[in-house]
Design a protein around this motif. Structure first.
Motif, short mmCIF file in Angstrom:
data_model
loop_
_atom_site.label_atom_id
_atom_site.label_comp_id
_atom_site.label_asym_id
_atom_site.label_seq_id
_atom_site.Cartn_x
_atom_site.Cartn_y
_atom_site.Cartn_z
N LEU A 244 -41.54 -56.10 0.31
CA LEU A 244 -42.05 -54.82 0.19
C LEU A 244 -41.87 -54.33 -1.30
O LEU A 244 -40.80 -54.48 -1.81
CB LEU A 244 -41.26 -53.57 0.86
N SER A 245 -42.66 -53.53 -1.77
CA SER A 245 -42.60 -52.66 -3.05
C SER A 245 -41.71 -51.74 -3.01
O SER A 245 -41.01 -51.26 -1.96
CB SER A 245 -43.90 -52.33 -3.43
N SER A 246 -41.48 -51.15 -4.06
CA SER A 246 -40.44 -50.08 -4.25
C SER A 246 -40.86 -48.87 -3.39
O SER A 246 -39.92 -48.24 -2.45
CB SER A 246 -40.02 -49.73 -5.56
N ALA A 247 -41.94 -48.48 -3.58
CA ALA A 247 -42.81 -47.38 -2.72
C ALA A 247 -42.49 -47.53 -1.30
O ALA A 247 -42.34 -46.45 -0.57
CB ALA A 247 -44.21 -47.13 -3.54
N GLY B 142 -26.98 -51.82 6.14
CA GLY B 142 -26.66 -51.32 4.75
C GLY B 142 -27.47 -51.78 3.58
O GLY B 142 -26.86 -51.93 2.53
N ILE B 143 -28.58 -52.22 3.97
CA ILE B 143 -29.48 -53.14 2.95
C ILE B 143 -30.59 -52.22 2.52
O ILE B 143 -31.44 -52.47 1.65
CB ILE B 143 -29.94 -54.44 3.26
N LEU B 144 -30.69 -51.10 3.04
CA LEU B 144 -31.89 -49.98 2.83
C LEU B 144 -31.37 -49.01 2.25
O LEU B 144 -30.46 -48.22 3.10
CB LEU B 144 -32.86 -49.93 3.98
N GLN C 237 -26.05 -57.75 13.08
CA GLN C 237 -25.22 -58.88 12.63
C GLN C 237 -25.89 -60.10 13.36
O GLN C 237 -26.32 -61.24 12.72
CB GLN C 237 -23.92 -58.68 12.92
N ASP C 238 -26.36 -59.83 14.60
CA ASP C 238 -26.90 -61.08 15.67
C ASP C 238 -28.04 -61.45 14.93
O ASP C 238 -28.64 -62.58 15.11
CB ASP C 238 -27.01 -60.44 16.83
N ASN C 239 -29.20 -60.35 14.35
CA ASN C 239 -30.26 -60.83 13.81
C ASN C 239 -30.28 -61.23 12.54
O ASN C 239 -31.42 -61.18 11.86
CB ASN C 239 -31.19 -59.55 13.94
N HIS C 240 -29.19 -61.43 11.95
CA HIS C 240 -28.89 -62.10 10.64
C HIS C 240 -29.38 -61.24 9.42
O HIS C 240 -30.71 -60.91 9.17
CB HIS C 240 -29.94 -63.44 10.63
N LYS D 231 -33.04 -59.07 4.67
CA LYS D 231 -33.03 -58.99 3.62
C LYS D 231 -34.45 -59.73 2.90
O LYS D 231 -35.18 -59.36 1.88
CB LYS D 231 -31.91 -59.74 2.70
N GLN D 232 -34.69 -60.93 3.33
CA GLN D 232 -35.85 -61.70 2.85
C GLN D 232 -36.99 -60.81 3.32
O GLN D 232 -38.23 -61.04 2.33
CB GLN D 232 -36.04 -62.92 3.62
#
Length: 211
Positions: free
Chosen positions: A148-151, A209-211, A134-137, A142-143
């Motif tokens: 990165l590609s899906s692979a 929770g973004i990967l 959270q501290d690292n935004h 996400k940006q």
């Protein structure tokens, strides 16, 4: 001069950290394991605690859980050291209220930077602490992830689980060389300096929770 308690069962790492902290103007005190640390804390109030996770007698996780039950100690910034990128241990540590973590082997410059950030945050605000991703935004993570590609994201997901290139290749039915190329491309795209930075990024994205 800030007091820092270092808890590490590896005598070489412990001595090296103590020495580098003294050189940089801190006042460190060392403990060999969690039980040793509890004895020291009876008469010592550090400004920050750095603890290994896997230790004999009392692990870092068990120590942190005990400190969380005490209002005096639960407010002290706490940094975990992990011998490997064990996602489960790291997540458990963060859930216990730890502020950050470093995976071994770590660069002393990264350790000093992390200490400075945590002490600065402690000084600037007395608000309830948030975990490091959270501290690292999350938006910033996400940006970077969107580059990165899906692979590559599939490789990154398995990397966060501490799988080697050989193991990742087997799971994705790709050659080890292809996996290594993916890792090298991700380091280049994200402008990281090495694979340790990529591993750290993978773990932070997973924790967020973004990967």
């Amino acid at each position: 001069m800030n007091n820092i308690l270092i808890i590490e069962d590896d005598v070489n790492i412990r001595n090296n950290v103590v020495e580098i902290l003294e050189i940089n103007g801190y006042k460190p005190k060392a403990a060999s394991d969690g039980l040793d640390a509890l004895a020291i804390l009876k008469n010592y109030h550090p400004d920050l605690i750095i603890s290994d996770i896997l230790m004999p007698n009392l692990t870092g996780l068990e120590l942190k859980e005990k400190l969380e039950s005490c209002d005096i100690f639960k407010k002290i910034p706490f940094i975990f050291l992990s011998a490997k990128a064990d996602l489960q241990d790291i997540r458990e540590g963060m859930n216990l209220g730890a502020d950050d973590y470093l995976t071994k082997p770590f660069k002393l410059a990264d350790l000093l930077k992390t200490i400075k950030i945590r002490l600065s945050k402690q000084q600037d605000s007395k608000e309830e602490k948030t975990i490091s991703f959270q501290d690292n935004h999350i938006d910033e993570l996400k940006q970077k992830l969107n580059k990165l590609s899906s692979a590559e994201k599939k490789v990154l997901t398995l990397l966060a689980q501490n799988f080697s290139s050989v193991e990742i290749g087997k799971k994705l039915f790709l050659s080890t060389k292809t996996i290594q190329n993916h890792r090298a491309n991700m380091v280049r795209k994200l402008k990281f300096t090495g694979t340790n930075s990529l591993l750290d990024f993978a773990i932070r994205c997973t924790l967020a929770g973004i990967l």
